[in-house]
Design an enzyme around this catalytic site. Structure first.
Site, PDB file in Angstrom:
ATOM      1  N   GLU A 130       3.982  -5.606   7.094  1.00 29.27           N
ATOM      2  CA  GLU A 130       3.070  -4.690   7.801  1.00 29.27           C
ATOM      3  C   GLU A 130       3.378  -4.586   9.278  1.00 29.27           C
ATOM      4  O   GLU A 130       3.264  -3.517   9.886  1.00 29.27           O
ATOM      5  CB  GLU A 130       1.608  -5.143   7.622  1.00 29.27           C
ATOM      6  N   GLU A 164      -0.793  -9.297  -1.296  1.00 28.04           N
ATOM      7  CA  GLU A 164      -2.231  -9.570  -1.128  1.00 28.04           C
ATOM      8  C   GLU A 164      -2.966  -9.487  -2.463  1.00 28.04           C
ATOM      9  O   GLU A 164      -3.942 -10.183  -2.696  1.00 28.04           O
ATOM     10  CB  GLU A 164      -2.834  -8.583  -0.112  1.00 28.04           C
ATOM     11  N   GLY A 175       0.376  -5.201   0.648  1.00 26.64           N
ATOM     12  CA  GLY A 175      -0.773  -5.161  -0.251  1.00 26.64           C
ATOM     13  C   GLY A 175      -0.440  -5.678  -1.645  1.00 26.64           C
ATOM     14  O   GLY A 175      -1.330  -6.140  -2.372  1.00 26.64           O
ATOM     15  N   ALA A 178       0.850  -1.185   0.000  1.00 22.84           N
ATOM     16  CA  ALA A 178       0.000   0.000   0.000  1.00 22.84           C
ATOM     17  C   ALA A 178       0.887   1.236   0.000  1.00 22.84           C
ATOM     18  O   ALA A 178       2.067   1.164   0.365  1.00 22.84           O
ATOM     19  CB  ALA A 178      -0.878  -0.010   1.249  1.00 22.84           C
TER      20      ALA A 178
HETATM   21  C1  HSC Z   1       0.454  -2.492   3.308  1.00 23.53           C
HETATM   22  O1  HSC Z   1       0.724  -2.895   2.206  1.00 23.53           O
HETATM   23  C2  HSC Z   1      -0.837  -2.750   3.991  1.00 23.53           C
HETATM   24  C3  HSC Z   1      -1.652  -3.743   3.242  1.00 23.53           C
HETATM   25  O2  HSC Z   1      -1.957  -4.821   4.074  1.00 23.53           O
HETATM   26  C4  HSC Z   1      -2.858  -3.155   2.642  1.00 23.53           C
HETATM   27  C5  HSC Z   1      -3.873  -2.683   3.634  1.00 23.53           C
HETATM   28  C6  HSC Z   1      -5.081  -2.140   2.958  1.00 23.53           C
HETATM   29  C7  HSC Z   1      -6.017  -1.497   3.907  1.00 23.53           C
HETATM   30  C8  HSC Z   1      -7.091  -0.753   3.206  1.00 23.53           C
HETATM   31  C9  HSC Z   1      -7.901   0.000   4.160  1.00 23.53           C
HETATM   32  C10 HSC Z   1      -9.089   0.725   3.431  1.00 23.53           C
HETATM   33  N1  HSC Z   1       4.585   3.598   0.284  1.00 23.53           N
HETATM   34  O3  HSC Z   1      13.256   1.944   0.952  1.00 23.53           O
HETATM   35  P1  HSC Z   1      13.718   2.707  -0.226  1.00 23.53           P
HETATM   36  C11 HSC Z   1       9.378   5.093  -0.777  1.00 23.53           C
HETATM   37  S1  HSC Z   1       1.563  -1.556   4.181  1.00 23.53           S
HETATM   38  C12 HSC Z   1       5.059   4.822   0.044  1.00 23.53           C
HETATM   39  O4  HSC Z   1      14.768   3.725  -0.041  1.00 23.53           O
HETATM   40  P2  HSC Z   1      14.852   0.319  -1.368  1.00 23.53           P
HETATM   41  C13 HSC Z   1      10.421   5.408   0.280  1.00 23.53           C
HETATM   42  O5  HSC Z   1       9.904   6.254   1.268  1.00 23.53           O
HETATM   43  C14 HSC Z   1       2.982  -1.485   3.134  1.00 23.53           C
HETATM   44  N2  HSC Z   1       6.351   5.084  -0.211  1.00 23.53           N
HETATM   45  O6  HSC Z   1      14.139   1.738  -1.419  1.00 23.53           O
HETATM   46  C15 HSC Z   1      11.511   6.054  -0.558  1.00 23.53           C
HETATM   47  O7  HSC Z   1      11.104   7.375  -0.807  1.00 23.53           O
HETATM   48  P3  HSC Z   1      12.178   8.540  -0.929  1.00 23.53           P
HETATM   49  C16 HSC Z   1       3.717  -2.763   3.094  1.00 23.53           C
HETATM   50  C17 HSC Z   1       7.188   4.050  -0.201  1.00 23.53           C
HETATM   51  O8  HSC Z   1      15.115  -0.062  -2.756  1.00 23.53           O
HETATM   52  C18 HSC Z   1      11.435   5.292  -1.877  1.00 23.53           C
HETATM   53  O9  HSC Z   1      10.122   4.711  -1.919  1.00 23.53           O
HETATM   54  N3  HSC Z   1       4.932  -2.589   2.371  1.00 23.53           N
HETATM   55  C19 HSC Z   1       6.754   2.740   0.059  1.00 23.53           C
HETATM   56  O10 HSC Z   1      15.963   0.336  -0.367  1.00 23.53           O
HETATM   57  C20 HSC Z   1      12.470   4.202  -2.004  1.00 23.53           C
HETATM   58  O11 HSC Z   1      12.406   3.381  -0.854  1.00 23.53           O
HETATM   59  C21 HSC Z   1       6.044  -2.152   2.962  1.00 23.53           C
HETATM   60  O12 HSC Z   1       6.092  -1.926   4.131  1.00 23.53           O
HETATM   61  C22 HSC Z   1       5.383   2.528   0.298  1.00 23.53           C
HETATM   62  N4  HSC Z   1       4.898   1.312   0.531  1.00 23.53           N
HETATM   63  O13 HSC Z   1      13.767  -0.659  -0.761  1.00 23.53           O
HETATM   64  C23 HSC Z   1       7.236  -1.987   2.053  1.00 23.53           C
HETATM   65  N5  HSC Z   1       7.827   1.901   0.012  1.00 23.53           N
HETATM   66  O14 HSC Z   1      13.027   8.203  -2.113  1.00 23.53           O
HETATM   67  C24 HSC Z   1       7.997  -0.768   2.415  1.00 23.53           C
HETATM   68  C25 HSC Z   1       8.885   2.668  -0.281  1.00 23.53           C
HETATM   69  O15 HSC Z   1      11.342   9.754  -1.090  1.00 23.53           O
HETATM   70  N6  HSC Z   1       9.088  -0.532   1.538  1.00 23.53           N
HETATM   71  N7  HSC Z   1       8.508   3.960  -0.412  1.00 23.53           N
HETATM   72  O16 HSC Z   1      12.968   8.520   0.366  1.00 23.53           O
HETATM   73  C26 HSC Z   1      10.268  -1.190   1.619  1.00 23.53           C
HETATM   74  O17 HSC Z   1      10.448  -2.091   2.406  1.00 23.53           O
HETATM   75  C27 HSC Z   1      11.366  -0.755   0.712  1.00 23.53           C
HETATM   76  O18 HSC Z   1      11.089   0.568   0.286  1.00 23.53           O
HETATM   77  C28 HSC Z   1      11.578  -1.639  -0.537  1.00 23.53           C
HETATM   78  C29 HSC Z   1      12.608  -0.955  -1.471  1.00 23.53           C
HETATM   79  C30 HSC Z   1      12.121  -3.011  -0.094  1.00 23.53           C
HETATM   80  C31 HSC Z   1      10.302  -1.813  -1.303  1.00 23.53           C
END
Ligand code: HSC
Ligand code: NAD
Length: 693
Positions: free
Chosen positions: A128, A108, A105, A66
């Protein structure tokens, strides 16, 4: 190619509807992606020219989850659940072809597809929990139906990703492909040709039936993770959702998941963890050092000192294949240091992470030496000799004469004046502090100490290097103790005062532990060793520490310090003799001991940290409040669900913190409590640290 939204395209190719997502950098499920997917899949499903639908992402990764930036804001656009419904309910096979990181997500969404293929380097996971939430779009209900209950619990509660082989073996993907697009297309066509069924994970109950045969599974799992999950809310909610899979229908399970997600996302713990996610990434950025600043390649490293830190720091480089030449003052110290490095690697053999051959190869990259001259052609030299400014100056003077031009000269000092060290060289712009934390092969924090003349190239190189080594770098200016130890010192002062005024070390430690730290200040001192900086020859029994060391209570390594330690389990117990000593010191100091409440202990330990953090900001030692939080969460065990000292201060209310600082100042009549003008200013403006970003 038809653009559905600015983030999603649809094109029919060879009988397959290709839905392409392009939302850099990580293809997060932002509003435009959800809207686009919803419309594209519906269109593709209705198009008779398409026999299958292939979901693929551009750029470096499949959907990484997400869009975390959208959390906490009013919902806009199509809801993810509706996107999933059109995918899962499509009348023709929907296949995801996956690369990079398929997370949260994203996973998912992928497991709502009827089939999944991936390239071998792809990673899959539910992170998450690290954001203080749970997989809220069906993950807790679908994953156990695919990989089984136990593995699903592991994946969702520890939050770490798994590789493509694990995914294939456990049914998370159907095939590993060589080429993302071609492989995905070929698989989609094969499904159509073979007339394979539309597999809907929601209907698969076999793995759940297996889990029902093991009634102790959940209790066992809870016990196993209890220590690691202490204080967090999300892990228990995830476990409860998975329990639901065994006792509720799929739809009721989904409802339970949504309800629990709703509670977690509104909680302060998740807010803190989401804040921390961005804080860590923000810490990488130095406003006056642009992203495209030139960096130099670090292909060969020199290390001076093979003690606790020198050995550990070297391991970081060796593990990444970078050769290190390590210099000591005596052969004995060199042998000892190399022995420790080898022993540490051999632990990896025991646990199955490494083979003996791997260890030999790693050790082969480490060249021992007794001569600084051997460091002449290194690209970077890191000094980790004793914490003594004269010794460090002497080493840097020599290095300046020996090491090639254009090499970085770094000190691992934990508190000394890096400007003074740089000043003994003719190239202060190449000098920087790299303050690793102990154990340096494990701890991820790296304080990058920017001295007055450190060049932008050096800074950019060290920041990039830190990332390559898997470290989390935070820039600090020069001051005694830099960001982390300077703040730690303030907490230590109060912890000591508290025990002379009425508390016992274990009272203070219990409060800090209950707050969420892995241990309190006294247990930490015992772990580090009470004799750091203590000398038996000059000790005169003047302080509590002197007395403890003189009794050979030097901390965990001697089996006793403030506490007694069980030789087998290392469990700690209070020692009456230490209590007697403390009472003796209280009396000597003329203190009338009194009952001290847990609340006072907490405030007196934590508020000086906040105050010092504010002073560090005023002086420009830290670039931003969140950098201080990253230092404390990563280097000192501050509980991430409390964000860090500066985030925590905002949750308490800066006005309340200020009020208490003033109250303690009045009570103690001590400058120690002098509130930082920054806090005064923020309070006067009705602001918090969060408003400084
Ligand atoms: C989720 O998915 C919840 C679900 O269950 C859905 C729920 C739905 C509910 C609905 C209700 C109605 N979003 O880390 P990096 C940015 S929760 C926004 O340096 P890397 C980051 O800030 C999510 N931005 O790269 C950075 O920005 P900057 C679950 C995000 O290559 C840039 O991207 N997923 C973002 O070292 C680069 O990031 C996670 O927790 C996101 N999701 O690593 C994954 N992810 O350049 C979180 C990244 O401005 N992300 N950004 O500083 C990571 O673990 C790492 O970023 C990666 C890449 C491994 C993807
Ligand atoms: P240590 O005593 O374990 O090791 C220092 C090593 O340097 C010794 O093996 C000594 O023989 C060697 N040495 C001394 N003078 C030398 C010289 N002229 N040439 C070559 N080798 C020499 O100390 P440590 O704990 O590894 O600390 C090293 C540095 O790292 C200090 O500046 C310390 O403040 C800092 N530091 C320590 C920790 C920690 O927890 N130990 C954490 C962060 C930073």
């Amino acid at each position: 190619m038809a653009a559905i939204t600015d983030m999603v395209d649809l094109e029919i190719q060879d009988g397959v509807a290709v839905v392409r997502i392009d939302n850099p950098p990580v293809n997060a499920l932002s509003e435009g992606v959800r809207n686009g997917l919803f419309e594209a899949v519906q269109k593709a499903d209705a198009d008779d020219n398409a026999k299958a639908i292939l979901i693929i992402c551009s750029g470096r990764t499949y959907i990484a989850g997400a869009d975390i930036k959208e959390f906490g804001k009013p919902h806009r656009g199509v809801v993810l659940f509706n996107v999933q419904d059109v995918i899962e309910g499509a009348s023709k096979p929907v296949v995801s072809t996956i690369h990079g990181t398929c997370l949260g997500g994203g996973l998912e969404t992928a497991i709502c597809c009827h089939y999944r293929v991936a390239v071998a380097s792809a990673r899959f996971g539910f992170p998450e929990v690290k954001l203080g939430i749970l997989p809220g779009a069906g993950g807790t209900q679908r994953l156990p139906r695919i990989v089984g209950v136990e593995k699903a619990l592991e994946m969702m509660v520890n939050g770490n990703p798994v590789g493509a082989n694990f995914a294939l073996e456990n049914g998370l993907i159907d095939e590993i492909v060589d080429d993302l697009f071609e492989g995905g297309m070929a698989f989609a066509k094969k499904i159509v040709e073979e007339g394979r069924p539309l597999v809907r994970v929601r209907d698969a109950n076999e793995k759940l039936e297996e889990a029902k045969k093991d009634p102790e599974l959940f209790n066992r799992f809870r016990k196993k993770v209890a220590r690691k999950t202490r204080g967090f809310d999300a892990p228990e909610s995830i476990i409860q959702c998975v329990e639901d899979t065994l006792i509720k229908s799929f739809d009721d399970g989904i409802q339970g998941e949504r309800d629990r997600f709703g509670v977690l996302i509104k909680g302060i713990k998740s807010e803190a963890q989401r804040y921390y996610f961005f804080a860590e990434r923000q810490a990488n950025k130095i406003p006056d050092v642009p992203k495209d600043t030139e960096t130099i390649p670090i292909k060969k490293v020199g290390m001076i000192g093979a003690g606790t830190m020198g050995g550990g720091i070297s391991m970081n480089f060796l593990s990444k294949g970078t050769p290190v030449t390590i210099v000591e003052s005596t052969q004995e110290a060199l042998d000892r240091g190399l022995g420790v490095v080898r022993k540490n690697y051999l632990r990896g053999v025991k646990s199955g992470r490494l083979t003996e051959a791997d260890v030999d190869k790693l050790m082969g990259l480490l060249t021992p030496s007794l001569s600084l001259e051997d460091l002449a052609d290194c690209d970077m030299v890191i000094e980790a000799v004793f914490e003594n400014i004269d010794l460090k100056k002497e080493v840097f003077t020599k290095l300046d004469a020996i090491v090639k031009e254009g090499a970085i000269l770094a000190t691992n000092s934990s508190a000394l004046d890096v400007n003074a060290i740089a000043a003994v060289t003719k190239r202060p712009e190449w000098v920087v502090g790299t303050h690793f934390f102990s154990p340096a092969n494990i701890m991820r924090l790296l304080e990058v100490v920017r001295a007055e003349k450190t060049s932008k190239t050096v800074l950019a190189t060290v920041m990039a290097l830190a990332k390559r080594l898997g470290k989390i770098p935070v820039v600090s200016g020069v001051c005694p103790g830099f960001i982390g130890n300077r703040i730690l010192f303030k907490r230590g002062v109060q912890a000591q005062k508290l025990i002379y005024e009425g508390a016992m070390p274990w009272d203070v430690d219990d409060v800090i532990y209950d707050f969420g730290f892995p241990m309190g200040p006294f247990a930490m001192s015992d772990l580090a060793g009470l004799d750091i900086g203590w000398d038996v020859k000059t000790s005169k029994g003047e302080t509590l520490r002197d007395r403890l060391c003189e009794m050979d209570r030097r901390g965990q390594k001697t089996g006793a310090g403030y506490y007694n330690y069980d030789p087998e389990t290392r469990a700690k117990t209070p020692e009456p003799k230490v209590e007697e000593l403390i009472l003796e010191f209280s009396e000597k100091m003329g203190k009338t001991r009194r009952e001290i409440s847990n609340e006072e202990i907490l405030q007196r330990c934590i508020y000086p940290m906040i105050n010092e953090g504010a002073k560090i900001l005023e002086e420009g030692i830290s670039q931003r409040p969140s950098d201080i939080d990253v230092v404390w969460v990563n280097g000192y065990g501050w509980p991430v669900y409390r964000g860090g000292p500066m985030f925590y201060a905002d949750t308490v209310g800066l006005d309340k913190v200020l009020g208490k600082l003033k109250e303690f100042q009045e009570q103690d009549n001590d400058d120690f409590w002098q509130p930082s003008p920054l806090i005064e200013k923020l309070v006067a403006e009705g602001k918090g640290f969060k408003d400084m970003a």
